[in-house]
Write a protein that holds these residues in place. Sequence first.
Motif, PDB file in Angstrom:
ATOM      1  N   PHE A  55      -6.456   5.898 -15.557  1.00  0.00           N
ATOM      2  CA  PHE A  55      -5.422   5.248 -14.753  1.00  0.00           C
ATOM      3  C   PHE A  55      -5.761   3.771 -14.547  1.00  0.00           C
ATOM      4  CE2 PHE A  55      -2.967   4.253 -10.970  1.00  0.00           C
ATOM      5  CZ  PHE A  55      -1.814   5.012 -11.113  1.00  0.00           C
ATOM      6  N   ARG A  56      -7.027   3.483 -14.236  1.00  0.00           N
ATOM      7  CA  ARG A  56      -7.432   2.096 -13.996  1.00  0.00           C
ATOM      8  C   ARG A  56      -7.201   1.221 -15.221  1.00  0.00           C
ATOM      9  NH1 ARG A  56     -11.862  -0.152 -15.608  1.00  0.00           N
ATOM     10  NH2 ARG A  56     -12.944   1.835 -15.889  1.00  0.00           N
ATOM     11  N   ARG A  57      -7.613   1.683 -16.378  1.00  0.00           N
ATOM     12  CA  ARG A  57      -7.459   0.875 -17.594  1.00  0.00           C
ATOM     13  C   ARG A  57      -5.984   0.603 -17.897  1.00  0.00           C
ATOM     14  NH1 ARG A  57     -11.760   0.193 -21.059  1.00  0.00           N
ATOM     15  NH2 ARG A  57     -13.714   1.184 -20.395  1.00  0.00           N
ATOM     16  N   LEU A  58      -5.148   1.611 -17.754  1.00  0.00           N
ATOM     17  CA  LEU A  58      -3.732   1.441 -18.056  1.00  0.00           C
ATOM     18  C   LEU A  58      -3.073   0.453 -17.101  1.00  0.00           C
ATOM     19  CD1 LEU A  58      -1.116   2.184 -19.523  1.00  0.00           C
ATOM     20  CD2 LEU A  58      -0.915   4.176 -18.031  1.00  0.00           C
ATOM     21  N   PHE A  59      -3.327   0.610 -15.811  1.00  0.00           N
ATOM     22  CA  PHE A  59      -2.620  -0.239 -14.850  1.00  0.00           C
ATOM     23  C   PHE A  59      -3.256  -1.623 -14.714  1.00  0.00           C
ATOM     24  CE2 PHE A  59      -0.523   3.684 -13.942  1.00  0.00           C
ATOM     25  CZ  PHE A  59       0.753   3.275 -13.602  1.00  0.00           C
ATOM     26  N   GLU A  60      -4.517  -1.767 -15.001  1.00  0.00           N
ATOM     27  CA  GLU A  60      -5.077  -3.113 -15.079  1.00  0.00           C
ATOM     28  C   GLU A  60      -4.467  -3.879 -16.251  1.00  0.00           C
ATOM     29  OE1 GLU A  60      -9.501  -2.679 -13.001  1.00  0.00           O
ATOM     30  OE2 GLU A  60      -9.326  -2.668 -15.195  1.00  0.00           O
ATOM     31  N   SER A 110       0.861  -1.175   0.000  1.00  0.00           N
ATOM     32  CA  SER A 110       0.000   0.000   0.000  1.00  0.00           C
ATOM     33  C   SER A 110       0.897   1.225   0.000  1.00  0.00           C
ATOM     34  CB  SER A 110      -0.926   0.011   1.219  1.00  0.00           C
ATOM     35  OG  SER A 110      -0.181   0.272   2.400  1.00  0.00           O
ATOM     36  N   LEU A 111       0.352   2.350  -0.450  1.00  0.00           N
ATOM     37  CA  LEU A 111       1.135   3.584  -0.406  1.00  0.00           C
ATOM     38  C   LEU A 111       1.377   4.027   1.023  1.00  0.00           C
ATOM     39  CD1 LEU A 111       2.289   5.095  -2.851  1.00  0.00           C
ATOM     40  CD2 LEU A 111       0.428   3.557  -3.477  1.00  0.00           C
ATOM     41  N   ASP A 112       0.437   3.761   1.919  1.00  0.00           N
ATOM     42  CA  ASP A 112       0.662   4.083   3.329  1.00  0.00           C
ATOM     43  C   ASP A 112       1.874   3.326   3.862  1.00  0.00           C
ATOM     44  OD1 ASP A 112      -1.541   5.683   3.227  1.00  0.00           O
ATOM     45  OD2 ASP A 112      -2.778   4.479   4.558  1.00  0.00           O
ATOM     46  N   ARG A 113       1.957   2.049   3.516  1.00  0.00           N
ATOM     47  CA  ARG A 113       3.075   1.244   3.996  1.00  0.00           C
ATOM     48  C   ARG A 113       4.391   1.712   3.379  1.00  0.00           C
ATOM     49  NH1 ARG A 113       2.909  -5.356   4.357  1.00  0.00           N
ATOM     50  NH2 ARG A 113       4.907  -5.651   5.431  1.00  0.00           N
ATOM     51  N   MET A 114       4.365   2.075   2.102  1.00  0.00           N
ATOM     52  CA  MET A 114       5.580   2.584   1.462  1.00  0.00           C
ATOM     53  C   MET A 114       6.049   3.865   2.136  1.00  0.00           C
ATOM     54  SD  MET A 114       4.682   1.988  -2.569  1.00  0.00           S
ATOM     55  CE  MET A 114       3.982   0.436  -3.140  1.00  0.00           C
ATOM     56  N   GLY A 121       1.343  -6.821  -6.735  1.00  0.00           N
ATOM     57  CA  GLY A 121       0.988  -6.179  -5.473  1.00  0.00           C
ATOM     58  C   GLY A 121       1.240  -4.681  -5.486  1.00  0.00           C
ATOM     59  N   ARG A 122       2.340  -4.267  -6.108  1.00  0.00           N
ATOM     60  CA  ARG A 122       2.649  -2.842  -6.177  1.00  0.00           C
ATOM     61  C   ARG A 122       1.644  -2.112  -7.075  1.00  0.00           C
ATOM     62  NH1 ARG A 122       7.317  -0.837  -4.291  1.00  0.00           N
ATOM     63  NH2 ARG A 122       7.658   0.589  -6.031  1.00  0.00           N
ATOM     64  N   ILE A 123       1.245  -2.733  -8.175  1.00  0.00           N
ATOM     65  CA  ILE A 123       0.232  -2.125  -9.037  1.00  0.00           C
ATOM     66  C   ILE A 123      -1.101  -2.030  -8.301  1.00  0.00           C
ATOM     67  CG2 ILE A 123      -1.175  -2.509 -11.095  1.00  0.00           C
ATOM     68  CD1 ILE A 123       1.364  -3.484 -12.495  1.00  0.00           C
ATOM     69  N   ASP A 124      -1.470  -3.071  -7.569  1.00  0.00           N
ATOM     70  CA  ASP A 124      -2.712  -3.017  -6.788  1.00  0.00           C
ATOM     71  C   ASP A 124      -2.694  -1.842  -5.810  1.00  0.00           C
ATOM     72  OD1 ASP A 124      -3.845  -5.212  -8.027  1.00  0.00           O
ATOM     73  OD2 ASP A 124      -3.178  -6.639  -6.505  1.00  0.00           O
ATOM     74  N   ALA A 125      -1.530  -1.561  -5.230  1.00  0.00           N
ATOM     75  CA  ALA A 125      -1.418  -0.434  -4.300  1.00  0.00           C
ATOM     76  C   ALA A 125      -1.701   0.883  -5.022  1.00  0.00           C
ATOM     77  CB  ALA A 125      -0.032  -0.410  -3.674  1.00  0.00           C
ATOM     78  N   LEU A 126      -1.219   1.034  -6.233  1.00  0.00           N
ATOM     79  CA  LEU A 126      -1.463   2.259  -6.997  1.00  0.00           C
ATOM     80  C   LEU A 126      -2.942   2.416  -7.317  1.00  0.00           C
ATOM     81  CD1 LEU A 126       1.461   2.380  -9.595  1.00  0.00           C
ATOM     82  CD2 LEU A 126       1.511   2.741  -7.129  1.00  0.00           C
ATOM     83  N   LEU A 127      -3.583   1.309  -7.661  1.00  0.00           N
ATOM     84  CA  LEU A 127      -4.996   1.365  -8.027  1.00  0.00           C
ATOM     85  C   LEU A 127      -5.880   1.761  -6.840  1.00  0.00           C
ATOM     86  CD1 LEU A 127      -5.134  -1.821 -10.292  1.00  0.00           C
ATOM     87  CD2 LEU A 127      -5.380   0.556 -11.045  1.00  0.00           C
ATOM     88  N   ARG A 128      -5.421   1.481  -5.628  1.00  0.00           N
ATOM     89  CA  ARG A 128      -6.204   1.833  -4.425  1.00  0.00           C
ATOM     90  C   ARG A 128      -5.906   3.237  -3.910  1.00  0.00           C
ATOM     91  NH1 ARG A 128      -4.502  -3.448  -2.905  1.00  0.00           N
ATOM     92  NH2 ARG A 128      -2.921  -2.517  -1.539  1.00  0.00           N
TER      93      ARG A 128
END
Length: 263
Positions: A126-131, A67-71, A185-192
């Motif tokens: 953003f969602r379409r690109l990173f998915e 998650s970005l919080d964790r980063m 996992g890192r991409i999922d963090a960006l999407l959230r």
Amino acid sequence: MPKLAIAGGEIHYDEAGKGEPLIFVSGLNGVGRYWQPQVPVFSPHFRVITYDQRGTGASDKLQREFSLDRMAEELLALMDALKIERANIVGLSTGGAIGQTLAIEHPGRVARLVMCSTWTHCDPWFRRLFEARRLMYQQAGPELHAMFHPLWLFPPDYVNAHDAEIDEERRRAAAGAPPVEVSVGRIDALLRFDRRAGLSRIQAPTLIIASDNDYITPSYYAESLARAIPGSRLVVMQGGGHSISKTRPGEFNRLVLDFLRAA
């Protein structure tokens, strides 16, 4: 490159120069070597620190949930380990999201904030690109992603002028790629990620840099950030694409150095 035990893992970092701390925070690839065009320019004026985020480069690859919080907390832990109470933060893309989070949640730890080629939240573009990038990792692995990556990062003029250099970096990235689960996992963090509600609380003097031909994070994100962060300054550069700190290093370095030294 020295390493520190942090947050149940290990972070590799490097530093150069002396003076006020300046930490460069990389994008999705997470590796500190991205900032090679900046280190020799800034180290005569600052204590420059670059690092590999957990899951990337020479840092540990044990995590699977991000998650970005964790980063941001891991960056804070790195600062604590290096006895840095307050630092200037320069973040590109994911690094800019980490910078937003740190400046909102720990305002006393950020002296000045520079965000480049970053975003506010996951909208349909953003969602379409990173998915699509996530699916590429899952179905084809890191080698195919490494082939496409420069086409998202750089404009055609830079690719045409740096073909051999880009090919060498592609081979290096593919050879040192983390497990697919880490990249996903890192991409999922960006999407959230969505820090819009807290942007008005950022107290640090802030410079926002964007490019008018950024394919990954179009400049309207930067415009939204500038409207939301009190007293922030926005610069939209012509050309350069997403990795403008690498494609236009002279102009980028001058903007950032002038901002940090004037403040």
